[in-house]
Scaffold this active site. Structure first.
Site, PDB file in Angstrom:
ATOM      1  N   GLN A  91       0.843  -1.197   0.000  1.00 39.56           N
ATOM      2  CA  GLN A  91       0.000   0.000   0.000  1.00 39.56           C
ATOM      3  C   GLN A  91       0.877   1.244   0.000  1.00 39.56           C
ATOM      4  O   GLN A  91       0.375   2.353  -0.120  1.00 39.56           O
ATOM      5  CB  GLN A  91      -0.872   0.024   1.261  1.00 39.56           C
ATOM      6  CG  GLN A  91      -1.813  -1.146   1.368  1.00 39.56           C
ATOM      7  CD  GLN A  91      -2.459  -1.183   2.749  1.00 39.56           C
ATOM      8  OE1 GLN A  91      -3.471  -0.546   2.998  1.00 39.56           O
ATOM      9  NE2 GLN A  91      -1.859  -1.918   3.666  1.00 39.56           N
ATOM     10  N   VAL A  93       3.547   4.124  -1.014  1.00 36.54           N
ATOM     11  CA  VAL A  93       3.846   4.860  -2.227  1.00 36.54           C
ATOM     12  C   VAL A  93       5.336   5.206  -2.291  1.00 36.54           C
ATOM     13  O   VAL A  93       5.798   5.788  -3.264  1.00 36.54           O
ATOM     14  CB  VAL A  93       2.964   6.131  -2.332  1.00 36.54           C
ATOM     15  CG1 VAL A  93       1.499   5.720  -2.490  1.00 36.54           C
ATOM     16  CG2 VAL A  93       3.112   7.036  -1.101  1.00 36.54           C
ATOM     17  N   ASP A  94       6.095   4.829  -1.244  1.00 37.55           N
ATOM     18  CA  ASP A  94       7.549   4.987  -1.317  1.00 37.55           C
ATOM     19  C   ASP A  94       8.125   3.852  -2.161  1.00 37.55           C
ATOM     20  O   ASP A  94       7.419   2.904  -2.507  1.00 37.55           O
ATOM     21  CB  ASP A  94       8.164   5.025   0.102  1.00 37.55           C
ATOM     22  CG  ASP A  94       8.030   3.696   0.850  1.00 37.55           C
ATOM     23  OD1 ASP A  94       8.383   2.635   0.296  1.00 37.55           O
ATOM     24  OD2 ASP A  94       7.563   3.711   2.011  1.00 37.55           O
ATOM     25  N   HIS A 109      -1.487   1.227  -4.431  1.00 43.23           N
ATOM     26  CA  HIS A 109      -1.894   2.624  -4.248  1.00 43.23           C
ATOM     27  C   HIS A 109      -1.024   3.609  -5.025  1.00 43.23           C
ATOM     28  O   HIS A 109      -1.025   4.802  -4.723  1.00 43.23           O
ATOM     29  CB  HIS A 109      -1.886   2.995  -2.762  1.00 43.23           C
ATOM     30  CG  HIS A 109      -2.969   2.307  -1.979  1.00 43.23           C
ATOM     31  ND1 HIS A 109      -2.981   2.251  -0.603  1.00 43.23           N
ATOM     32  CD2 HIS A 109      -4.072   1.646  -2.378  1.00 43.23           C
ATOM     33  CE1 HIS A 109      -4.054   1.572  -0.190  1.00 43.23           C
ATOM     34  NE2 HIS A 109      -4.720   1.180  -1.262  1.00 43.23           N
ATOM     35  N   CYS A 120      -2.947  12.033 -21.877  1.00 41.11           N
ATOM     36  CA  CYS A 120      -2.562  10.963 -22.817  1.00 41.11           C
ATOM     37  C   CYS A 120      -2.427   9.616 -22.112  1.00 41.11           C
ATOM     38  O   CYS A 120      -2.140   8.611 -22.753  1.00 41.11           O
ATOM     39  CB  CYS A 120      -1.273  11.316 -23.553  1.00 41.11           C
ATOM     40  SG  CYS A 120       0.219  11.186 -22.557  1.00 41.11           S
ATOM     41  N   CYS A 136       4.023  17.270 -20.040  1.00 42.85           N
ATOM     42  CA  CYS A 136       4.101  15.812 -20.124  1.00 42.85           C
ATOM     43  C   CYS A 136       5.158  15.428 -21.163  1.00 42.85           C
ATOM     44  O   CYS A 136       5.137  15.933 -22.278  1.00 42.85           O
ATOM     45  CB  CYS A 136       2.738  15.249 -20.526  1.00 42.85           C
ATOM     46  SG  CYS A 136       2.798  13.519 -21.031  1.00 42.85           S
ATOM     47  N   GLY A 176       2.820  -4.385   9.010  1.00 41.52           N
ATOM     48  CA  GLY A 176       2.850  -2.930   9.199  1.00 41.52           C
ATOM     49  C   GLY A 176       1.670  -2.191   8.611  1.00 41.52           C
ATOM     50  O   GLY A 176       1.817  -1.103   8.079  1.00 41.52           O
ATOM     51  N   THR A 177       0.486  -2.778   8.724  1.00 39.54           N
ATOM     52  CA  THR A 177      -0.696  -2.065   8.236  1.00 39.54           C
ATOM     53  C   THR A 177      -1.787  -2.083   9.299  1.00 39.54           C
ATOM     54  O   THR A 177      -1.958  -3.076  10.006  1.00 39.54           O
ATOM     55  CB  THR A 177      -1.171  -2.624   6.875  1.00 39.54           C
ATOM     56  OG1 THR A 177      -2.397  -1.994   6.496  1.00 39.54           O
ATOM     57  CG2 THR A 177      -1.361  -4.120   6.899  1.00 39.54           C
ATOM     58  N   ALA A 220       8.921  -4.068  12.782  1.00 34.98           N
ATOM     59  CA  ALA A 220       9.106  -4.831  11.540  1.00 34.98           C
ATOM     60  C   ALA A 220      10.556  -5.259  11.325  1.00 34.98           C
ATOM     61  O   ALA A 220      10.808  -6.359  10.826  1.00 34.98           O
ATOM     62  CB  ALA A 220       8.618  -4.007  10.351  1.00 34.98           C
TER      63      ALA A 220
END
Ligand code: NAD
Ligand code: ZN
Length: 234
Positions: A91, A93-94, A109, A120, A136, A176-177, A220
């Site tokens: 999940q 985004v890193d 995600h 486009c 873009c 870790g969630t 973790a």
């Protein structure tokens, strides 16, 4: 562990906490001092694109100064050593999983290190700010690049592949969630309904803790390498 062949691992913000990236539920539902509705929804982007760009530009720049930790590394090692199927769904985004060497990886995600052209539909690796509205690289349109992040209310990526893997897996591990964000929070029940064993590794029992065959609490960077050693039979 002899009868386990296929593994699906789900990770959340907690696996990156010890790399120095803030989680989100841990700080009272705020993400780096911002309310989710102000920065992580399509409505927020329509209302105030500058604010949303500033937020993700700052997250992107911050992640570039961080490094994968022992938990990311242990998962990359397991993928390389595991004889059966292995899929890592994050999940986050890193990009710490890929920098640790994970290959079979789905960013459900989206990713900070990528920009998406809404005109486009091309995606581009991205390391610099978007607040200046750069054109873009594919269609040259200005004002059409947004962070390639799945915002609240949008459909997560590659769900068909994820549900196929959950249906085939013998072991599902959640790391870790907080178990608050759907559909990811429902993966444990999906895996169970197909007969998989389920294991949770988290600092505290998550929302969905009761659904797991086993739940281990701790950081973790300790729990994940321990579990990887155990499953590889060291
Ligand atoms: P969350 O912040 O809601 O929950 C994090 C969980 O990790 C908590 O249960 C917490 O107890 C646990 N945790 C904290 N430190 C830990 C550690 N050292 N070891 C093990 N567990 C630890 O995160 P979520 O469930 O992933 O949901 C957050 C949403 O926000 C996601 O959609 C994600 O895209 C986004 N987000 C991403 C990042 C990132 O990419 N690193 C950071 C913040 C938020
Ligand atoms: Zn374009």
């Amino acid at each position: 562990m002899g009868n386990i062949r296929n593994i699906v691992v789900l990770t959340g913000a907690g696996i990156s906490a010890e790399s120095g990236i803030q989680t989100f539920r841990a700080s009272d539902g705020l993400w780096e001092d911002h309310r989710i509705e102000d920065v992580a929804t399509p409505e927020a982007y329509q209302r105030d694109p500058d604010m949303v760009h500033r937020f993700y530009d700052a997250r992107r720049a911050a992640v570039q100064t961080k490094s994968p930790n022992a938990a990311h590394e242990a998962l990359a090692y397991l993928e390389g050593a595991w004889p059966g199927e292995f899929l890592l769904v994050t999940q986050n985004v890193d990009d710490l999983h890929e920098r640790a060497g994970s290959k079979q990886l789905i960013h459900m995600h989206g990713e900070l290190a990528q920009a998406w052209c809404t005109l486009c539909d091309q995606r581009h690796p991205w390391a610099t700010p978007l607040i200046d509205y750069p054109p873009c690289p594919s269609c040259a349109s200005p004002y059409s690049l947004r962070p390639d992040i799945v915002w609240f209310g949008e459909m997560p990526y590659r769900m068909d592949e994820i549900y196929d893997a959950l249906a085939r897996c013998d072991l599902f591990v959640s790391i870790g969630t907080s178990g608050n964000v759907y559909p990811a929070a429902g993966f444990v029940r999906e895996a169970r309904s197909h007969g998989a064993r389920t294991l949770e590794l988290n600092m505290e029992p998550s929302e969905g803790s009761a659904w797991f065959t086993e739940s281990r609490q701790g950081p973790a960077t300790q729990l994940v390498p321990q579990w990887v050693h155990q499953i590889l039979g060291f």
